[in-house]
Design a protein around this motif. Sequence first.
Motif, PDB file in Angstrom:
ATOM      1  N   THR A  35      31.238  75.626  51.400  1.00 16.80           N
ATOM      2  CA  THR A  35      30.177  75.361  52.386  1.00 16.80           C
ATOM      3  C   THR A  35      28.982  76.285  52.158  1.00 16.80           C
ATOM      4  O   THR A  35      27.822  75.850  52.195  1.00 16.80           O
ATOM      5  N   THR A  44      25.024  68.437  49.835  1.00 17.58           N
ATOM      6  CA  THR A  44      26.046  68.209  50.848  1.00 17.58           C
ATOM      7  C   THR A  44      27.343  68.901  50.434  1.00 17.58           C
ATOM      8  O   THR A  44      27.560  69.167  49.236  1.00 17.58           O
ATOM      9  N   GLN A  46      30.245  67.627  50.183  1.00 14.22           N
ATOM     10  CA  GLN A  46      30.974  66.746  49.259  1.00 14.22           C
ATOM     11  C   GLN A  46      30.456  66.899  47.830  1.00 14.22           C
ATOM     12  O   GLN A  46      31.227  66.964  46.864  1.00 14.22           O
ATOM     13  N   THR A  47      29.122  66.947  47.704  1.00 18.43           N
ATOM     14  CA  THR A  47      28.522  67.123  46.374  1.00 18.43           C
ATOM     15  C   THR A  47      28.868  68.492  45.813  1.00 18.43           C
ATOM     16  O   THR A  47      29.176  68.627  44.624  1.00 18.43           O
ATOM     17  N   SER A  49      31.539  70.238  46.407  1.00 15.24           N
ATOM     18  CA  SER A  49      32.939  70.215  45.982  1.00 15.24           C
ATOM     19  C   SER A  49      33.084  69.578  44.612  1.00 15.24           C
ATOM     20  O   SER A  49      33.884  70.036  43.776  1.00 15.24           O
ATOM     21  N   SER A  50      32.305  68.536  44.358  1.00 13.63           N
ATOM     22  CA  SER A  50      32.339  67.887  43.046  1.00 13.63           C
ATOM     23  C   SER A  50      31.843  68.830  41.952  1.00 13.63           C
ATOM     24  O   SER A  50      32.451  68.940  40.874  1.00 13.63           O
TER      25      SER A  50
END
Length: 226
Positions: A35, A44, A46-47, A49-50
């Motif tokens: 985060t 974001t 999610q991005t 984490s990728s």
Amino acid sequence: MKEGPDIAHVAALLGDPARANMLTALMSGRALTATELAQEAGVTPQTASSHLAKLEAGLIVTPRKQGRHRYFTLSGPDIVEALEVLMGIANRVGHNRVRTGPKDPELRHARVCYDHLAGDMGVALFDGLTKRKLIISDLNGVVLTSAGISFATEFGIDLDGLRSKRRPLCRECLDWSARQSHLAGSFGAALLDRFYDLGWASRVRESRIVRFSRDGEKKFRDLVTF
């Protein structure tokens, strides 16, 4: 197919703007969550984490789990050195970001590079130790002289403890802002820790900035003056 290390793969991992921002944030030496790194990169969660999954798979970052949280750190000081060199190249060829305000001069003056002193003060330390013949550098790297060993002991640094680590004692690291060398390695890190212990300097919270007190900077200058 050509043989040898695949620098293109590593360069691709480092070269994405969002990942570059994440890695720059991790150069502070602090472990950060996905985060927090998402906020640093402006993407974001999610991005982020990728991106982190790719960096982890490429052994650029190392995850650490503590309780419910998962933290990330750079996988080693060689990653920091590579990033510093790339920053120096970007600065030299004119690929600079817009300056962000009054904190930048402080970053250029004194900052932490992973765990050792960088910026103008870091370069002054390297130059001062060299002029005092406490370290010497050649094609084989940087080494402590006999005078340097005596200096380290008198300054309160446990060289035997440092030598027991797998990390090199001294290493030259190119400073991106000054485009000159500062001192990395376990000895460079121990010197910065000693400056903290003596009250000469302190780390600015949530920042890479190292701020010397007026008295601390004077004592530092006395230390590095030949």
